[in-house]
Enzyme design. Structure first.
Site, PDB file in Angstrom:
ATOM      1  N   GLU A  27       0.852  -1.190   0.000  1.00  0.00           N
ATOM      2  CA  GLU A  27       0.000   0.000   0.000  1.00  0.00           C
ATOM      3  C   GLU A  27       0.886   1.238   0.000  1.00  0.00           C
ATOM      4  O   GLU A  27       1.983   1.242   0.578  1.00  0.00           O
ATOM      5  CB  GLU A  27      -0.897   0.000   1.254  1.00  0.00           C
ATOM      6  N   ASN A  72      -6.715   1.771   2.605  1.00  0.00           N
ATOM      7  CA  ASN A  72      -7.455   3.028   2.737  1.00  0.00           C
ATOM      8  C   ASN A  72      -6.964   4.066   1.727  1.00  0.00           C
ATOM      9  O   ASN A  72      -7.723   4.934   1.305  1.00  0.00           O
ATOM     10  CB  ASN A  72      -7.298   3.572   4.166  1.00  0.00           C
ATOM     11  N   ASN A 168     -12.073  -0.866  -1.189  1.00  0.00           N
ATOM     12  CA  ASN A 168     -11.408  -1.390   0.006  1.00  0.00           C
ATOM     13  C   ASN A 168     -12.230  -1.030   1.242  1.00  0.00           C
ATOM     14  O   ASN A 168     -12.592   0.144   1.419  1.00  0.00           O
ATOM     15  CB  ASN A 168     -10.012  -0.751   0.138  1.00  0.00           C
ATOM     16  N   GLU A 169     -12.514  -2.001   2.064  1.00  0.00           N
ATOM     17  CA  GLU A 169     -13.161  -1.789   3.375  1.00  0.00           C
ATOM     18  C   GLU A 169     -14.250  -0.722   3.301  1.00  0.00           C
ATOM     19  O   GLU A 169     -14.276   0.214   4.113  1.00  0.00           O
ATOM     20  CB  GLU A 169     -12.117  -1.433   4.435  1.00  0.00           C
ATOM     21  N   TYR A 240      -7.188  -8.523  11.476  1.00  0.00           N
ATOM     22  CA  TYR A 240      -5.949  -8.138  12.167  1.00  0.00           C
ATOM     23  C   TYR A 240      -6.116  -8.464  13.642  1.00  0.00           C
ATOM     24  O   TYR A 240      -7.194  -8.250  14.204  1.00  0.00           O
ATOM     25  CB  TYR A 240      -5.698  -6.636  12.032  1.00  0.00           C
ATOM     26  N   GLU A 289      -6.452  -9.012   3.615  1.00  0.00           N
ATOM     27  CA  GLU A 289      -5.593  -8.327   4.600  1.00  0.00           C
ATOM     28  C   GLU A 289      -5.674  -9.135   5.880  1.00  0.00           C
ATOM     29  O   GLU A 289      -6.771  -9.282   6.445  1.00  0.00           O
ATOM     30  CB  GLU A 289      -6.064  -6.887   4.865  1.00  0.00           C
ATOM     31  N   GLN A 348       1.267  -5.914   5.759  1.00  0.00           N
ATOM     32  CA  GLN A 348       1.648  -5.632   4.380  1.00  0.00           C
ATOM     33  C   GLN A 348       2.980  -6.334   4.104  1.00  0.00           C
ATOM     34  O   GLN A 348       3.354  -7.211   4.877  1.00  0.00           O
ATOM     35  CB  GLN A 348       1.731  -4.130   4.190  1.00  0.00           C
TER      36      GLN A 348
HETATM   37  O1  AHR Z   1      -3.070  -2.361   6.228  1.00  0.00           O
HETATM   38  C1  AHR Z   1      -3.353  -1.155   6.877  1.00  0.00           C
HETATM   39  C2  AHR Z   1      -4.797  -0.696   6.707  1.00  0.00           C
HETATM   40  O2  AHR Z   1      -5.635  -1.600   7.394  1.00  0.00           O
HETATM   41  C3  AHR Z   1      -5.342  -0.701   5.306  1.00  0.00           C
HETATM   42  O3  AHR Z   1      -5.071   0.481   4.615  1.00  0.00           O
HETATM   43  C4  AHR Z   1      -6.821  -0.840   5.521  1.00  0.00           C
HETATM   44  O4  AHR Z   1      -7.457  -1.479   4.464  1.00  0.00           O
HETATM   45  C5  AHR Z   1      -6.913  -1.624   6.811  1.00  0.00           C
HETATM   46  O5  AHR Z   1      -7.839  -1.068   7.693  1.00  0.00           O
END
Ligand code: AHR
Length: 499
Positions: A27, A72, A168-169, A240, A289, A348
């Site tokens: 990213e 993001n 994305n999201e 995450y 992710e 990432q």
């Molecule tokens: O990977 C960091 C961020 O986490 C990304 O930009 C977003 O998609 C997620 O919330």
């Protein structure tokens, strides 16, 4: 010593591994691109400005597909800024990370980098500030044959980018241009339709939930798939895990159970939508992710109120041995869902919550602890995932009444190789017994172990403090594999002659 048993039988198959589960994510955030993959002037930089030391680590990691450019970031990105002569590219405010985006790396540069790295690209389009028109033009720019305006701007052969994420999201209020499920579902459907009219061969990923604690989780997937069914080859899920959210190491080590349930829930929701539509199509899941992320301790990562600057260091988490075990458990979880999860991206790739770290201004690059389980899985988990029958002691922890001390799966390579991946979550050794049925007379070729001080990590000063070691003492006797799994360890047991 505690003991655990696995029954492994080649007839009990889950599915073939889609190699795209060993994906990652680049990213425009922090120093992932600038100072990460790209740093002209670095002693290892190639003629295009890409760091060769980082490229080597990426190749060695065994990454197969890389998502780009966000995240993001993509929800405020004008892809046209990143093409053409570097000198003419505009500097812009990146609102997602309060950064200045110089656009010195854009679509063509990233696609050139993927070729050097030997990975496939997965491109995301902006559904925040842009939409259908920008998306279909980007597909034309990347994939259409020469002879139309955008394809001709490319000035080279079509790239043939196969996988595209529609935003994305978009369920997250933090997302620029955040939408409710109905608005996003309709937009994704029309955008995907137009993108496919440009190139019918592409695969499309629609946005699912940003995590399982989202208030809209479940309902979001139901609505979006209902409205965008015709374009949804895959639906995304993000996961995450923040060590600071868990009271104990035992609880943190059980984090992958959440992902396990999330995958089941999304698959069940997609199948419910299929039933309503009288369709026998099974939408695939893209966990595009996932990682351990020290989110609470780095709460300032959104840089609210800070000045806009170029490539500020953001969420450069240093990973411990414990973090690597959680990553190992997640990898095993993804493999156990090989029938449904066809793509996944460790987020990432460099510097930003990444398995690879690098220092800018001529500094070195090194492997974090989390690098190793990923590398092992990508190297050895190729073939068919077997459904292993597992018996192991359990422990109770926050919100999880019975966590198995053993997380495990097995992959048969279709020849005579069989690999068992196992994490011992317990703080004591575990005697593993695998009943290897109907697989000839295999022998143990190698036992790889990652263990040691749970807080140990690799750093620029000590880049090789943590790494895998070879175990001894494992053996196969009369169709039974016996091995001791050290306390809190990641294990790879490679058998040969398992034909
Ligand atoms: O990977 C960091 C961020 O986490 C990304 O930009 C977003 O998609 C997620 O919330």
């Amino acid at each position: 010593m505690q003991g655990a048993t696995l029954v492994i039988d080649p007839a009990l198959t889950i599915a073939d591994v889609d190699e795209r589960v060993f994906g990652s994510f680049v990213e425009h955030m922090g120093r992932c691109v600038y100072g990460g993959i790209y740093e002209p002037g670095h002693p290892s930089a190639d003629a295009d400005g890409f760091r060769r030391d980082v490229l080597e680590l990426v190749r060695e990691l065994g990454v197969t597909i890389v998502r780009y450019p966000g995240g993001n970031f993509v929800s405020g990105y004008d892809w046209e800024d990143g093409i053409g002569r570097r000198e003419s590219r505009p500097r812009r405010l990146d609102l997602a990370w309060r950064s200045i985006e110089t656009n010195q790396v854009g679509t063509d540069d990233f696609l050139a980098w993927t070729r050097k790295a030997g990975v496939d690209p997965m491109l995301a389009v902006n559904m925040g500030t842009r939409g259908l028109d920008a998306a279909r033009r980007l597909v034309e720019y990347c994939n259409a044959p020469a002879g139309t305006a955008w394809a001709d701007r490319r000035g080279r052969d079509p790239y043939g980018v196969r996988v595209w994420c529609i935003g994305n999201e978009m369920d997250g209020p933090w997302q620029i241009g955040h939408k409710d499920a109905v608005t996003y579902g309709k937009l994704a459907n029309e955008t995907g339709k137009a993108m496919r009219l440009v190139d019918p061969s592409i695969e499309l990923v629609v946005c699912g939930s940003s995590h399982s604690r989202m208030p809209t989780f479940g309902a979001w997937e139901d609505t979006v798939l209902d409205l965008a069914w015709d374009v949804a080859d895959h639906i995304s899920l993000h996961a995450y895990y923040d060590p600071a959210r868990f009271d104990t190491a035992e609880a943190f080590l059980a984090a992958s159970l959440d992902l396990d349930r999330m995958i089941d829930t999304v698959a069940a929701t997609a199948d419910a939508v299929a039933a309503r539509k009288r369709s026998d199509r099974r939408v695939s899941l893209s966990v595009d992710e996932w990682n351990v992320w020290y989110q609470t301790p780095t709460e300032a990562f959104e840089r609210r109120g800070e000045p806009f600057v170029e490539a500020p260091p953001l969420i450069e988490d240093t990973y411990t041995v414990t973090d690597a075990l959680v990553v190992g458990c997640i990898l095993i979880t993804l493999l156990r869902h090989a029938d449904r999860v066809h793509m996944a991206c460790l987020a990432q790739l460099v510097n930003v919550i990444a398995p690879i770290r690098s220092e800018s201004r001529g500094g070195p690059a090194w492997r974090q602890t989390t690098y190793f389980p990923f590398q092992h899985a990508s190297q050895y988990a190729r073939g068919t995932v077997l459904r292993v029958e597992l018996q192991a002691p359990t422990y109770p922890t926050e919100g999880e009444p019975a966590v198995s001390v053993l997380e495990a799966t097995a992959v048969h390579d279709g020849g005579n190789g069989l690999t068992v991946f196992a994490v011992n979550r317990a703080d004591e050794p575990l005697a593993l017994r695998c009943l290897v049925q109907r697989l000839g007379s295999p022998e143990l070729a190698e036992h790889l172990i990652l263990d040691g001080d749970p807080q140990a990590a690799n750093t620029a000063d000590e880049p090789d403090r943590v790494g895998p070691r070879r175990g001894d003492g494992g053996r196969v006797d009369a169709g039974e594999l016996h091995a001791e799994l050290p306390p809190r360890s990641w294990n790879v047991l490679r058998l040969r002659g398992a034909g």
